[in-house]
Enzyme design. Structure first.
Site, PDB file in Angstrom:
ATOM      1  N   CYS A 123     -18.222 -17.560 -19.280  1.00 64.15           N
ATOM      2  CA  CYS A 123     -17.632 -17.106 -20.540  1.00 64.15           C
ATOM      3  C   CYS A 123     -16.308 -17.799 -20.822  1.00 64.15           C
ATOM      4  O   CYS A 123     -15.919 -17.954 -21.974  1.00 64.15           O
ATOM      5  CB  CYS A 123     -17.405 -15.598 -20.508  1.00 64.15           C
ATOM      6  SG  CYS A 123     -18.887 -14.596 -20.673  1.00 64.15           S
ATOM      7  N   ASN A 143     -17.567 -18.755 -26.507  1.00 63.57           N
ATOM      8  CA  ASN A 143     -17.832 -18.282 -27.864  1.00 63.57           C
ATOM      9  C   ASN A 143     -17.024 -19.022 -28.922  1.00 63.57           C
ATOM     10  O   ASN A 143     -17.096 -18.674 -30.101  1.00 63.57           O
ATOM     11  CB  ASN A 143     -17.515 -16.787 -27.984  1.00 63.57           C
ATOM     12  CG  ASN A 143     -18.315 -15.938 -27.029  1.00 63.57           C
ATOM     13  OD1 ASN A 143     -17.749 -15.268 -26.177  1.00 63.57           O
ATOM     14  ND2 ASN A 143     -19.625 -15.962 -27.148  1.00 63.57           N
ATOM     15  N   GLU A 187     -22.387 -16.726 -32.378  1.00 65.57           N
ATOM     16  CA  GLU A 187     -21.545 -16.444 -31.206  1.00 65.57           C
ATOM     17  C   GLU A 187     -21.310 -17.686 -30.348  1.00 65.57           C
ATOM     18  O   GLU A 187     -20.869 -17.591 -29.199  1.00 65.57           O
ATOM     19  CB  GLU A 187     -22.183 -15.332 -30.380  1.00 65.57           C
ATOM     20  CG  GLU A 187     -22.408 -14.051 -31.158  1.00 65.57           C
ATOM     21  CD  GLU A 187     -21.238 -13.087 -31.106  1.00 65.57           C
ATOM     22  OE1 GLU A 187     -20.572 -13.013 -30.071  1.00 65.57           O
ATOM     23  OE2 GLU A 187     -20.993 -12.402 -32.118  1.00 65.57           O
ATOM     24  N   ARG A 198     -13.336 -10.053 -32.651  1.00 63.79           N
ATOM     25  CA  ARG A 198     -13.649 -11.453 -32.410  1.00 63.79           C
ATOM     26  C   ARG A 198     -13.719 -12.250 -33.714  1.00 63.79           C
ATOM     27  O   ARG A 198     -13.443 -13.452 -33.743  1.00 63.79           O
ATOM     28  CB  ARG A 198     -14.943 -11.577 -31.629  1.00 63.79           C
ATOM     29  CG  ARG A 198     -14.881 -10.829 -30.294  1.00 63.79           C
ATOM     30  CD  ARG A 198     -15.385 -11.620 -29.147  1.00 63.79           C
ATOM     31  NE  ARG A 198     -14.679 -12.850 -28.929  1.00 63.79           N
ATOM     32  CZ  ARG A 198     -14.998 -13.739 -27.992  1.00 63.79           C
ATOM     33  NH1 ARG A 198     -16.049 -13.513 -27.218  1.00 63.79           N
ATOM     34  NH2 ARG A 198     -14.318 -14.853 -27.832  1.00 63.79           N
ATOM     35  N   GLY A 219     -22.096  -3.063 -26.640  1.00 57.46           N
ATOM     36  CA  GLY A 219     -23.177  -3.752 -25.935  1.00 57.46           C
ATOM     37  C   GLY A 219     -22.720  -4.469 -24.688  1.00 57.46           C
ATOM     38  O   GLY A 219     -23.544  -4.924 -23.903  1.00 57.46           O
ATOM     39  N   HIS A 265     -24.981 -11.598 -24.681  1.00 58.10           N
ATOM     40  CA  HIS A 265     -25.153 -13.031 -24.926  1.00 58.10           C
ATOM     41  C   HIS A 265     -26.181 -13.570 -23.936  1.00 58.10           C
ATOM     42  O   HIS A 265     -26.286 -13.077 -22.803  1.00 58.10           O
ATOM     43  CB  HIS A 265     -23.836 -13.798 -24.737  1.00 58.10           C
ATOM     44  CG  HIS A 265     -22.790 -13.485 -25.753  1.00 58.10           C
ATOM     45  ND1 HIS A 265     -21.461 -13.293 -25.437  1.00 58.10           N
ATOM     46  CD2 HIS A 265     -22.876 -13.340 -27.091  1.00 58.10           C
ATOM     47  CE1 HIS A 265     -20.778 -13.039 -26.536  1.00 58.10           C
ATOM     48  NE2 HIS A 265     -21.611 -13.063 -27.549  1.00 58.10           N
ATOM     49  N   ASP A 273     -25.983 -16.180 -22.202  1.00 62.57           N
ATOM     50  CA  ASP A 273     -25.398 -16.759 -20.994  1.00 62.57           C
ATOM     51  C   ASP A 273     -25.118 -15.718 -19.911  1.00 62.57           C
ATOM     52  O   ASP A 273     -24.674 -16.054 -18.815  1.00 62.57           O
ATOM     53  CB  ASP A 273     -24.143 -17.582 -21.304  1.00 62.57           C
ATOM     54  CG  ASP A 273     -22.947 -16.765 -21.766  1.00 62.57           C
ATOM     55  OD1 ASP A 273     -23.061 -15.534 -21.907  1.00 62.57           O
ATOM     56  OD2 ASP A 273     -21.873 -17.365 -21.982  1.00 62.57           O
ATOM     57  N   ALA A 297      -9.338  -2.487 -24.204  1.00 64.21           N
ATOM     58  CA  ALA A 297      -9.522  -1.587 -25.342  1.00 64.21           C
ATOM     59  C   ALA A 297     -10.983  -1.203 -25.555  1.00 64.21           C
ATOM     60  O   ALA A 297     -11.275  -0.331 -26.370  1.00 64.21           O
ATOM     61  CB  ALA A 297      -8.963  -2.228 -26.614  1.00 64.21           C
ATOM     62  N   ASN A 342     -13.405  -7.014 -18.129  1.00 62.94           N
ATOM     63  CA  ASN A 342     -13.412  -6.927 -19.582  1.00 62.94           C
ATOM     64  C   ASN A 342     -14.661  -7.558 -20.180  1.00 62.94           C
ATOM     65  O   ASN A 342     -14.776  -7.705 -21.390  1.00 62.94           O
ATOM     66  CB  ASN A 342     -12.157  -7.592 -20.169  1.00 62.94           C
ATOM     67  CG  ASN A 342     -11.578  -6.803 -21.328  1.00 62.94           C
ATOM     68  OD1 ASN A 342     -12.146  -5.809 -21.765  1.00 62.94           O
ATOM     69  ND2 ASN A 342     -10.444  -7.245 -21.839  1.00 62.94           N
ATOM     70  N   ILE A 385     -21.306  -3.927 -21.285  1.00 61.14           N
ATOM     71  CA  ILE A 385     -21.174  -2.785 -20.389  1.00 61.14           C
ATOM     72  C   ILE A 385     -19.842  -2.788 -19.656  1.00 61.14           C
ATOM     73  O   ILE A 385     -19.163  -1.768 -19.546  1.00 61.14           O
ATOM     74  CB  ILE A 385     -22.358  -2.757 -19.399  1.00 61.14           C
ATOM     75  CG1 ILE A 385     -23.640  -2.388 -20.158  1.00 61.14           C
ATOM     76  CG2 ILE A 385     -22.110  -1.770 -18.270  1.00 61.14           C
ATOM     77  CD1 ILE A 385     -24.889  -2.442 -19.320  1.00 61.14           C
TER      78      ILE A 385
END
Length: 446
Positions: free
Chosen positions: A373, A120, A182, A148, A34, A256, A258, A29, A367, A36
């Site tokens: 992550c 996260n 986060e 989120r 931010g 983030h 990471d 979606a 995604n 990419i």
């Protein structure tokens, strides 16, 4: 460490990675400003079954390497209760139908499977670092992004269930939404070993950042949130540092930290442009972490755009049972000659990294999330590990049960307009229920 009273190591402590299983509602979606990869693939057709099997394959590989592996479960999606809080009413289907007709953007948010990125989920301070000698977990509020921000309540329930023994664990609810937090994606822990009292580094942004194309990207981790988590966890001033993230990295798509840096025990694996004050971060490490090793990619070899496109630094850096460390890398890093050439030099150099492991998590990558992550890491003593709810810990038999459910229940594909189809809503609910049953959970528990 300089001017620091070291605590005793807790014998036998080891790290467990708790991976998020990709949920049956996994779709593209493009909700994450931010990010990419998320933006580029917005509107594409997703493959939830393939995504979940890829994630499970990574978990199996960790077990094969002799590393303990845990799992965190998909959240209930689509989240009709959240839509009710926004004024929709009636049965679940009535709520979802009305949202799709009146506010389709809200339904897309309620459908997101983003809880799969458990880096996260929370920030974790292991027992050697905290004032009360317990492992502390603070659930992230993820309030910068609407889709989120829905996650915190269900994440809290899962973590409270998994780590319910208060002799060893303290699970804290999310901070107020005004303080953007986060979780572990903006956190690193460095020390002589997992069992040693260590330095915890909290990386934060310092306000909105303008990208070269004029778009404004938020700094998702607030300094005040990081400081609050450190206080909650009882960290001494000498045992933690608050450092700014590089605005250049944020503008390039490193939403983030990471995405541009990962740490494990004595090693910081990082891009040259990861931090706002690179020299200060290096100085802190050398002062406070005995034997610190900084493995840094120079920007003239690995550009930020290349690092972000391949998620080179969103790899898992893990300590192997036989000693030494391995990088668990996405396939995209292997496929890029410039990245792979540099990695081969890292492997040949004098540092603890002596193994490169490639995993295919392409659906997650598309995604916006790589191997790191997908996992939340905890270092625990044998006694604390024994107190974890065993349903959250994997072995091959549990993996087999999960795989069977995915193959049978997860949708093969989801196109953007499918989100408005009742058949998909029902299938996503039924798939999650089947998973919980296979692992011994009741629907009411989670």
């Amino acid at each position: 460490m300089a001017n620091r009273q070291m605590s005793q190591e807790a014998p036998g402590m080891r790290e467990i990675n708790f991976d998020g299983l990709v949920g049956p509602s996994h779709n593209y979606a493009g909700l994450s400003l931010g990010n990419i990869a998320s933006a580029v693939n917005a509107g594409a057709v997703s493959a939830p079954r393939t995504a979940a099997l890829q994630g499970l394959g990574k978990m199996r590989r960790m077990l094969e390497l002799g590393l303990p592996q845990g799992i965190l479960l998909p959240h209930a999606r689509p989240d009709a209760d959240w839509l009710r809080s926004l004024g929709f009413s009636g049965s679940d289907d009535a709520v979802l139908r009305a949202a799709w007709q009146q506010e389709p953007a809200l339904l897309r948010n309620a459908f997101s499977a983003s809880a799969m990125w458990t880096a996260n989920a929370a920030t974790v301070s292991p027992a050697p670092d905290t004032a009360d000698g317990r492992c502390h977990l603070s659930v992230a509020n993820l309030s910068t992004m609407l889709h989120r921000g829905i996650e915190a309540e269900q994440t809290f329930r899962q973590l409270r269930l998994a780590f319910s023994d208060e002799r060893f664990f303290a699970v804290h609810p999310a901070l107020p939404a005004g303080l953007g937090d986060e979780g572990a994606a903006n956190f690193m822990r460095l020390g002589e070993s997992h069992a040693a009292r260590s330095l915890e580094i909290f990386v934060h942004g310092e306000g909105p950042v303008r990208a070269s194309d004029g778009r404004i990207f938020p700094s998702r981790q607030h300094r005040a949130a990081s400081a609050a988590v450190a206080r909650r966890h009882g960290l001494a001033a000498i045992d933690h540092a608050l450092v700014p993230q590089s605005e250049i990295a944020i503008a390039a798509g490193a939403f983030h930290n990471d995405v541009v840096a990962v740490a494990n025990e004595t090693v910081l694996f990082t891009h040259e442009q990861a931090f706002g004050d690179r020299a200060a971060v290096h100085s802190i490490l050398r002062e406070r972490v005995p034997g610190a090793v900084i493995v840094e990619a120079p920007s003239d070899r690995i550009s930020l755009s290349l690092a972000i496109r391949t998620y080179l630094f969103n790899s898992q850096l893990v300590t192997l049972p036989e000693g030494g460390m391995a990088l668990i890398l996405p396939r995209e890093a292997r496929d890029e000659p410039a990245v792979w050439s540099w990695l081969e030099e890292v492997l040949a150099a004098d540092n603890p990294i002596h193994r490169l492991e490639i995993v295919d998590v392409r659906e997650s990558m598309r995604n916006g999330g790589g191997p790191a992550c997908l996992r939340l890491r905890l270092a625990v003593s044998p006694e604390a590990e024994a107190a974890i709810d065993r349903r959250f810990l994997l072995d091959e038999r549990a993996c087999d049960r999960i795989e069977a459910v995915i193959e049978r229940e997860w949708p093969e594909s989801i196109a953007p307009n499918d989100l408005g189809e009742p058949d998909l809503w029902h299938r996503c609910r039924a798939a999650r229920a089947a998973l919980l049953e296979a692992l011994g959970f009741g629907l009411g528990e989670l």
